[in-house]
Design a protein around this motif. Structure first.
Motif, PDB file in Angstrom:
ATOM      1  N   PHE A   1       0.858  -1.188   0.000  1.00  0.00           N
ATOM      2  CA  PHE A   1       0.000   0.000   0.000  1.00  0.00           C
ATOM      3  C   PHE A   1       0.891   1.233   0.000  1.00  0.00           C
ATOM      4  CE2 PHE A   1      -3.246   2.920   1.740  1.00  0.00           C
ATOM      5  CZ  PHE A   1      -4.383   2.481   1.061  1.00  0.00           C
ATOM      6  N   VAL A   2       0.487   2.258  -0.758  1.00  0.00           N
ATOM      7  CA  VAL A   2       1.238   3.517  -0.829  1.00  0.00           C
ATOM      8  C   VAL A   2       0.351   4.641  -0.311  1.00  0.00           C
ATOM      9  CG1 VAL A   2       2.418   5.167  -2.323  1.00  0.00           C
ATOM     10  CG2 VAL A   2       2.546   2.734  -2.833  1.00  0.00           C
ATOM     11  N   VAL A   3       0.921   5.472   0.561  1.00  0.00           N
ATOM     12  CA  VAL A   3       0.288   6.723   0.975  1.00  0.00           C
ATOM     13  C   VAL A   3       1.219   7.838   0.529  1.00  0.00           C
ATOM     14  CG1 VAL A   3      -0.629   8.091   2.862  1.00  0.00           C
ATOM     15  CG2 VAL A   3      -0.736   5.595   2.979  1.00  0.00           C
ATOM     16  N   SER A   4       0.749   8.674  -0.390  1.00  0.00           N
ATOM     17  CA  SER A   4       1.637   9.680  -0.969  1.00  0.00           C
ATOM     18  C   SER A   4       1.065  11.080  -0.830  1.00  0.00           C
ATOM     19  CB  SER A   4       1.903   9.379  -2.457  1.00  0.00           C
ATOM     20  OG  SER A   4       0.915   9.938  -3.286  1.00  0.00           O
ATOM     21  N   THR A   5       1.952  12.048  -0.982  1.00  0.00           N
ATOM     22  CA  THR A   5       1.551  13.438  -1.152  1.00  0.00           C
ATOM     23  C   THR A   5       1.172  13.660  -2.612  1.00  0.00           C
ATOM     24  OG1 THR A   5       3.792  14.092  -1.716  1.00  0.00           O
ATOM     25  CG2 THR A   5       3.186  14.161   0.619  1.00  0.00           C
ATOM     26  N   ALA A   6       0.727  14.867  -2.929  1.00  0.00           N
ATOM     27  CA  ALA A   6       0.505  15.201  -4.339  1.00  0.00           C
ATOM     28  C   ALA A   6       1.808  15.107  -5.118  1.00  0.00           C
ATOM     29  CB  ALA A   6      -0.072  16.607  -4.451  1.00  0.00           C
ATOM     30  N   THR A   7       2.911  15.522  -4.503  1.00  0.00           N
ATOM     31  CA  THR A   7       4.211  15.410  -5.167  1.00  0.00           C
ATOM     32  C   THR A   7       4.531  13.961  -5.469  1.00  0.00           C
ATOM     33  OG1 THR A   7       5.011  17.395  -4.038  1.00  0.00           O
ATOM     34  CG2 THR A   7       6.675  15.910  -4.929  1.00  0.00           C
TER      35      THR A   7
ATOM     36  N   PHE B   1      -2.868  20.259  -4.167  1.00  0.00           N
ATOM     37  CA  PHE B   1      -3.646  19.368  -3.305  1.00  0.00           C
ATOM     38  C   PHE B   1      -2.813  19.030  -2.068  1.00  0.00           C
ATOM     39  CE2 PHE B   1      -4.691  14.940  -2.070  1.00  0.00           C
ATOM     40  CZ  PHE B   1      -6.003  15.139  -1.666  1.00  0.00           C
ATOM     41  N   THR B   2      -3.368  19.200  -0.878  1.00  0.00           N
ATOM     42  CA  THR B   2      -2.597  19.014   0.348  1.00  0.00           C
ATOM     43  C   THR B   2      -3.051  17.820   1.180  1.00  0.00           C
ATOM     44  OG1 THR B   2      -4.020  20.602   1.507  1.00  0.00           O
ATOM     45  CG2 THR B   2      -1.979  21.446   0.503  1.00  0.00           C
ATOM     46  N   GLY B   3      -3.960  17.012   0.635  1.00  0.00           N
ATOM     47  CA  GLY B   3      -4.338  15.784   1.301  1.00  0.00           C
ATOM     48  C   GLY B   3      -3.382  14.661   0.941  1.00  0.00           C
ATOM     49  N   MET B   4      -3.829  13.419   1.129  1.00  0.00           N
ATOM     50  CA  MET B   4      -3.001  12.250   0.833  1.00  0.00           C
ATOM     51  C   MET B   4      -3.656  11.388  -0.237  1.00  0.00           C
ATOM     52  SD  MET B   4      -1.696  11.237   4.682  1.00  0.00           S
ATOM     53  CE  MET B   4      -3.248  11.642   5.500  1.00  0.00           C
ATOM     54  N   VAL B   5      -2.827  10.702  -1.004  1.00  0.00           N
ATOM     55  CA  VAL B   5      -3.262   9.797  -2.059  1.00  0.00           C
ATOM     56  C   VAL B   5      -2.979   8.379  -1.591  1.00  0.00           C
ATOM     57  CG1 VAL B   5      -3.029   9.181  -4.492  1.00  0.00           C
ATOM     58  CG2 VAL B   5      -2.611  11.542  -3.754  1.00  0.00           C
ATOM     59  N   CYS B   6      -4.013   7.549  -1.512  1.00  0.00           N
ATOM     60  CA  CYS B   6      -3.884   6.192  -0.974  1.00  0.00           C
ATOM     61  C   CYS B   6      -4.133   5.178  -2.084  1.00  0.00           C
ATOM     62  CB  CYS B   6      -4.883   5.982   0.159  1.00  0.00           C
ATOM     63  SG  CYS B   6      -4.647   7.108   1.554  1.00  0.00           S
ATOM     64  N   VAL B   7      -3.132   4.318  -2.323  1.00  0.00           N
ATOM     65  CA  VAL B   7      -3.190   3.411  -3.461  1.00  0.00           C
ATOM     66  C   VAL B   7      -2.760   2.010  -3.058  1.00  0.00           C
ATOM     67  CG1 VAL B   7      -2.503   3.047  -5.857  1.00  0.00           C
ATOM     68  CG2 VAL B   7      -2.505   5.369  -4.912  1.00  0.00           C
ATOM     69  N   PRO B   8      -3.624   0.995  -3.227  1.00  0.00           N
ATOM     70  CA  PRO B   8      -3.200  -0.381  -3.000  1.00  0.00           C
ATOM     71  C   PRO B   8      -2.214  -0.819  -4.093  1.00  0.00           C
ATOM     72  CG  PRO B   8      -5.603  -0.183  -3.040  1.00  0.00           C
ATOM     73  CD  PRO B   8      -5.047   1.094  -3.583  1.00  0.00           C
ATOM     74  N   ILE B   9      -1.243  -1.656  -3.728  1.00  0.00           N
ATOM     75  CA  ILE B   9      -0.277  -2.189  -4.688  1.00  0.00           C
ATOM     76  C   ILE B   9      -0.685  -3.615  -5.034  1.00  0.00           C
ATOM     77  CG2 ILE B   9       2.152  -2.675  -5.164  1.00  0.00           C
ATOM     78  CD1 ILE B   9       2.858  -0.777  -2.876  1.00  0.00           C
ATOM     79  N   ALA B  10      -1.067  -3.841  -6.278  1.00  0.00           N
ATOM     80  CA  ALA B  10      -1.455  -5.173  -6.768  1.00  0.00           C
ATOM     81  C   ALA B  10      -2.391  -5.885  -5.790  1.00  0.00           C
ATOM     82  CB  ALA B  10      -0.205  -6.026  -7.039  1.00  0.00           C
ATOM     83  N   PRO B  11      -3.541  -5.279  -5.463  1.00  0.00           N
ATOM     84  CA  PRO B  11      -4.445  -5.922  -4.507  1.00  0.00           C
ATOM     85  C   PRO B  11      -5.065  -7.183  -5.110  1.00  0.00           C
ATOM     86  CG  PRO B  11      -5.526  -4.046  -5.525  1.00  0.00           C
ATOM     87  CD  PRO B  11      -4.087  -4.023  -5.988  1.00  0.00           C
TER      88      PRO B  11
END
Length: 285
Positions: free
Chosen positions: A170-176, A194-204
């Motif tokens: 799982f990745v939790v990223s900034t906009a950068t 954008f100042t929130g977080m981007v949450c992305v599963p890796i190969a779920p």
């Protein structure tokens, strides 16, 4: 004035550019400091305290190192690309001196980038736990280990349980960081504003899991499932968080950092120029 130079020590052209820049800066009456070569001085911590500018010469990885050195000090960073893509950098080697000159004169665009404060909890073999903290401009990544087994974990946002997932991580990223590991895992490209977080599963291991965005005030927690004690690793901006031997990660908590990183570039459109160049077939054009 004082400038910290952070070169990619493994690239001869970046070192050559750094030496040329040092000579020019000294001629202008500017004091110059160098970051240490981590391969030769692995235990030395660099600092940007008292500096007016940090110049990164390398790729995005070198700029991320510069950001770790600066932390929350608020010292502006300008990146000169000696890497493959240079998504976060402001210019190429041919514009080195002109770009740094403009940076020192305050003539470059200021882009404030949100950061992440990361807290990772580890468990020793005897059951006791300890915590390691990290700073990120790009992301936190929880990833499976070298054995190749899927990991199982729960994802919660501000105390609300989202799902239990199995996959590579799982990745939790900034906009950068949305254009880094998060993008490679199927996440969206997000404007730096954008100042929130981007949450992305890796190969779920499900067709239901999707990337999602949080608000700036949210807290994301990833807790490893005790029912599946697979090997797993925690990375901050691509660097493993130091942990004791014979211990394993059990939880990662991510929130917005208490300050921003200041990147300098040519204009407010620099981000979209880079998006077009790197991700829409304009590389090298």
């Amino acid at each position: 004035m004082k400038v910290l130079i952070v070169p990619n020590f493994s690239r001869a052209d970046a070192l050559e550019g750094a030496r040329a820049l040092e000579g020019w800066l000294l001629d202008q009456g500017v004091d110059v400091l160098w970051a240490h070569d981590k391969k030769l001085f692995p235990g030395v911590d660099d600092s940007a305290e008292g500096c007016d500018l940090v110049v990164s010469l390398g790729g995005d990885g070198t700029l991320l190192r510069a950001a770790r050195i600066v932390g929350y000090e608020g010292v502006p960073i300008v990146g000169i690309s000696y890497g493959h893509l240079g998504f976060l950098t402001a210019a190429g080697p041919e514009d080195l001196v002109a770009t740094v000159e403009d940076a020192l004169a305050g003539e470059l665009h200021v882009s404030r980038r949100a950061t992440l404060d990361v807290e990772c909890e580890f468990e020793r073999a005897d059951g006791s736990t300890y915590v390691r903290h990290g700073f990120a401009l790009n992301d936190l990544a929880v990833a499976r280990g070298g054995a190749g087994n899927m990991i199982e974990f729960d994802v919660s946002v501000s105390g609300k349980h989202i799902d239990r997932l199995r996959g590579d991580g799982f990745v939790v990223s900034t906009a950068t960081g949305s254009t880094g590991y998060a993008l490679a895992s199927g996440g969206p490209i997000v404007t730096p504003e954008f100042t929130g977080m981007v949450c992305v599963p890796i190969a779920p291991h499900t067709i239901m899991a999707r990337a999602f965005l949080t608000s700036p005030s949210d807290v994301v927690e990833i807790e490893m499932s005790p029912e599946r004690p697979s090997m797993r690793h925690f990375f901050v901006d691509g660097q493993p968080i130091a942990r004791e031997k014979h211990s394993r990660g059990v939880r990662a908590t991510v929130r917005r950092g208490r300050g921003d990183v200041i990147l300098l570039d040519r204009s407010a459109q620099s981000f979209y120029d880079s998006v077009s160049r790197v991700f829409y077939g304009q590389v090298g054009k």
